[in-house]
Motif scaffolding. Sequence first.
Motif, PDB file in Angstrom:
ATOM      1  N   LEU A   1       0.828  -1.211   0.000  1.00  0.00           N
ATOM      2  CA  LEU A   1       0.000   0.000   0.000  1.00  0.00           C
ATOM      3  C   LEU A   1       0.861   1.260   0.000  1.00  0.00           C
ATOM      4  O   LEU A   1       0.641   2.186  -0.798  1.00  0.00           O
ATOM      5  CB  LEU A   1      -0.921  -0.007   1.219  1.00  0.00           C
ATOM      6  N   PHE A   2       1.859   1.307   0.883  1.00  0.00           N
ATOM      7  CA  PHE A   2       2.700   2.507   0.967  1.00  0.00           C
ATOM      8  C   PHE A   2       3.534   2.679  -0.298  1.00  0.00           C
ATOM      9  O   PHE A   2       3.699   3.797  -0.798  1.00  0.00           O
ATOM     10  CB  PHE A   2       3.621   2.420   2.187  1.00  0.00           C
ATOM     11  N   GLY A   3       4.086   1.585  -0.820  1.00  0.00           N
ATOM     12  CA  GLY A   3       4.852   1.678  -2.058  1.00  0.00           C
ATOM     13  C   GLY A   3       3.991   2.191  -3.204  1.00  0.00           C
ATOM     14  O   GLY A   3       4.441   3.028  -4.007  1.00  0.00           O
ATOM     15  N   TYR A   4       2.752   1.711  -3.271  1.00  0.00           N
ATOM     16  CA  TYR A   4       1.814   2.146  -4.317  1.00  0.00           C
ATOM     17  C   TYR A   4       1.466   3.627  -4.175  1.00  0.00           C
ATOM     18  O   TYR A   4       1.523   4.389  -5.140  1.00  0.00           O
ATOM     19  CB  TYR A   4       0.549   1.294  -4.235  1.00  0.00           C
ATOM     20  N   LEU A   5       1.126   4.047  -2.937  1.00  0.00           N
ATOM     21  CA  LEU A   5       0.679   5.424  -2.729  1.00  0.00           C
ATOM     22  C   LEU A   5       1.814   6.425  -2.933  1.00  0.00           C
ATOM     23  O   LEU A   5       1.603   7.496  -3.524  1.00  0.00           O
ATOM     24  CB  LEU A   5       0.095   5.573  -1.319  1.00  0.00           C
ATOM     25  N   ILE A   6       3.007   6.104  -2.450  1.00  0.00           N
ATOM     26  CA  ILE A   6       4.132   7.032  -2.615  1.00  0.00           C
ATOM     27  C   ILE A   6       4.488   7.166  -4.094  1.00  0.00           C
ATOM     28  O   ILE A   6       4.727   8.276  -4.595  1.00  0.00           O
ATOM     29  CB  ILE A   6       5.345   6.560  -1.788  1.00  0.00           C
ATOM     30  N   MET A   7       4.493   6.043  -4.812  1.00  0.00           N
ATOM     31  CA  MET A   7       4.802   6.092  -6.244  1.00  0.00           C
ATOM     32  C   MET A   7       3.711   6.846  -6.999  1.00  0.00           C
ATOM     33  O   MET A   7       3.998   7.629  -7.926  1.00  0.00           O
ATOM     34  CB  MET A   7       4.947   4.680  -6.795  1.00  0.00           C
ATOM     35  N   LEU A   8       2.463   6.655  -6.605  1.00  0.00           N
ATOM     36  CA  LEU A   8       1.357   7.355  -7.249  1.00  0.00           C
ATOM     37  C   LEU A   8       1.482   8.868  -7.032  1.00  0.00           C
ATOM     38  O   LEU A   8       1.256   9.663  -7.962  1.00  0.00           O
ATOM     39  CB  LEU A   8       0.024   6.860  -6.675  1.00  0.00           C
ATOM     40  N   ALA A   9       1.867   9.254  -5.817  1.00  0.00           N
ATOM     41  CA  ALA A   9       2.056  10.676  -5.525  1.00  0.00           C
ATOM     42  C   ALA A   9       3.196  11.264  -6.363  1.00  0.00           C
ATOM     43  O   ALA A   9       3.090  12.396  -6.870  1.00  0.00           O
ATOM     44  CB  ALA A   9       2.342  10.861  -4.036  1.00  0.00           C
ATOM     45  N   ILE A  10       4.264  10.499  -6.532  1.00  0.00           N
ATOM     46  CA  ILE A  10       5.393  10.964  -7.345  1.00  0.00           C
ATOM     47  C   ILE A  10       4.971  11.152  -8.799  1.00  0.00           C
ATOM     48  O   ILE A  10       5.311  12.157  -9.448  1.00  0.00           O
ATOM     49  CB  ILE A  10       6.568   9.972  -7.235  1.00  0.00           C
ATOM     50  N   LEU A  11       4.216  10.189  -9.332  1.00  0.00           N
ATOM     51  CA  LEU A  11       3.754  10.295 -10.716  1.00  0.00           C
ATOM     52  C   LEU A  11       2.867  11.518 -10.915  1.00  0.00           C
ATOM     53  O   LEU A  11       2.937  12.185 -11.958  1.00  0.00           O
ATOM     54  CB  LEU A  11       2.977   9.021 -11.102  1.00  0.00           C
ATOM     55  N   TRP A  12       2.037  11.830  -9.919  1.00  0.00           N
ATOM     56  CA  TRP A  12       1.147  12.983 -10.036  1.00  0.00           C
ATOM     57  C   TRP A  12       1.909  14.297  -9.896  1.00  0.00           C
ATOM     58  O   TRP A  12       1.706  15.245 -10.652  1.00  0.00           O
ATOM     59  CB  TRP A  12       0.061  12.891  -8.968  1.00  0.00           C
ATOM     60  N   LEU A  13       2.845  14.357  -8.921  1.00  0.00           N
ATOM     61  CA  LEU A  13       3.578  15.592  -8.657  1.00  0.00           C
ATOM     62  C   LEU A  13       4.536  15.958  -9.787  1.00  0.00           C
ATOM     63  O   LEU A  13       4.743  17.137 -10.075  1.00  0.00           O
ATOM     64  CB  LEU A  13       4.362  15.468  -7.344  1.00  0.00           C
ATOM     65  N   PHE A  14       5.102  14.955 -10.428  1.00  0.00           N
ATOM     66  CA  PHE A  14       6.137  15.223 -11.432  1.00  0.00           C
ATOM     67  C   PHE A  14       5.682  14.844 -12.847  1.00  0.00           C
ATOM     68  O   PHE A  14       6.504  14.537 -13.700  1.00  0.00           O
ATOM     69  CB  PHE A  14       7.422  14.457 -11.078  1.00  0.00           C
ATOM     70  N   GLN A  15       4.373  14.875 -13.080  1.00  0.00           N
ATOM     71  CA  GLN A  15       3.859  14.465 -14.380  1.00  0.00           C
ATOM     72  C   GLN A  15       4.299  15.385 -15.517  1.00  0.00           C
ATOM     73  O   GLN A  15       4.373  14.972 -16.670  1.00  0.00           O
ATOM     74  CB  GLN A  15       2.333  14.374 -14.329  1.00  0.00           C
ATOM     75  N   HIS A  16       4.622  16.642 -15.192  1.00  0.00           N
ATOM     76  CA  HIS A  16       5.036  17.592 -16.227  1.00  0.00           C
ATOM     77  C   HIS A  16       6.545  17.854 -16.208  1.00  0.00           C
ATOM     78  O   HIS A  16       7.014  18.787 -16.857  1.00  0.00           O
ATOM     79  CB  HIS A  16       4.291  18.915 -16.051  1.00  0.00           C
ATOM     80  N   THR A  17       7.275  17.061 -15.452  1.00  0.00           N
ATOM     81  CA  THR A  17       8.731  17.209 -15.364  1.00  0.00           C
ATOM     82  C   THR A  17       9.392  16.189 -16.276  1.00  0.00           C
ATOM     83  O   THR A  17       8.909  15.058 -16.412  1.00  0.00           O
ATOM     84  CB  THR A  17       9.206  17.012 -13.917  1.00  0.00           C
ATOM     85  N   SER A  18      10.493  16.558 -16.880  1.00  0.00           N
ATOM     86  CA  SER A  18      11.174  15.622 -17.783  1.00  0.00           C
ATOM     87  C   SER A  18      11.693  14.410 -17.018  1.00  0.00           C
ATOM     88  O   SER A  18      12.163  14.550 -15.880  1.00  0.00           O
ATOM     89  CB  SER A  18      12.349  16.329 -18.481  1.00  0.00           C
ATOM     90  N   PRO A  19      11.602  13.201 -17.609  1.00  0.00           N
ATOM     91  CA  PRO A  19      12.084  11.988 -16.943  1.00  0.00           C
ATOM     92  C   PRO A  19      13.545  12.082 -16.501  1.00  0.00           C
ATOM     93  O   PRO A  19      13.915  11.561 -15.449  1.00  0.00           O
ATOM     94  CB  PRO A  19      11.894  10.905 -18.006  1.00  0.00           C
ATOM     95  N   ARG A  20      14.368  12.761 -17.290  1.00  0.00           N
ATOM     96  CA  ARG A  20      15.786  12.865 -16.928  1.00  0.00           C
ATOM     97  C   ARG A  20      15.961  13.640 -15.622  1.00  0.00           C
ATOM     98  O   ARG A  20      16.733  13.244 -14.741  1.00  0.00           O
ATOM     99  CB  ARG A  20      16.559  13.560 -18.046  1.00  0.00           C
TER     100      ARG A  20
END
Length: 320
Positions: A136-155
């Motif tokens: 659950l924590f791994g999923y939620l933290i990763m989901l938050a990262i994907l949402w927060l940095f969705q407009h940031t370049s992968p590099r």
Amino acid sequence: MAALVFAFTNGLHDAAHTIVTSVASRALTPRIAILLAVLMNLLGAFLGEGVARTIGQNIISPTEGGDGLAVLFAALCGAVAWNLFAWYRGMPSSASHALVGGMVGAALASAGSVHWGGVATSFLIPMLVAPLLGWLFGYLIMLAILWLFQHTSPRSVNRGFKLAQSVSAAALALGNGLQDAQKTMGIVVLALITVGRQDTYHLPDWVVVCSAVAISLGTATGGWRIMRTLGRRMIHIDPARGFSVEAAVSIIMGFTALVWYAPISSTHTTTSAIVGAGTARKLAAVRWGVFVNIVCFWLLTVPATAVLSACVYGLVRLVF
């Protein structure tokens, strides 16, 4: 000596799940990751004793004297044998579950008693809860990262989380030292009480130092077979996923060691967190066949070590 060998094999497993995410994401080189894990494991071993008291008091009560020592020796032998088998197969097994399974099996084969209530509340419930929280924590933290940095370049994201992993990997290794080194301490103190060397569950300094050094030496040796299973075969780990896993597991291990005093499987928790971070993007990111094999291996651990330890106890009684 048997307890220190167990601590060494525990560290051998811990090297894999403690550093796998930072090495697989290339945030740290293997040599730096192992050195960091060794130092933080060593430090974590000195920061608490709640888990040690749980192992010493809540699982079994061996009979006094030599028969009680035979029970503990058999439990450690069964756990060590399983740890080495799991390492040889490259499977992320739980040294904690192997130890508790060995203690219960040897106690049932002897005149000692098993505290079934303690086994349920201090072992079975944490055994089920910790991996679920890891996912659950791994999923939620990763989901938050994907949402927060969705407009940031992968590099840029990868560069930032490679730096962040230096901190999260250290926290994970510290939590691992808090959890797993204490299990060895607990069984050594139980042995001291069994033969009348002390009458409380206080941890002598020499027990803490020896356990910490033994598990750190095992970590320094490295568990490359298991690391390949977790870091390559089951899922691709990038820096963001690696940080998610390390942050999630650090929180869970810190809480269970310092607040709940429950011996959890850091290996199972890390593996579940890796799956949780992987499924945050898509279910197909996880190789589910590999994960199912790992879970089946988990389910075998307690009964297998219980039988092994009962057989070792019978052999010790026959010889001596």
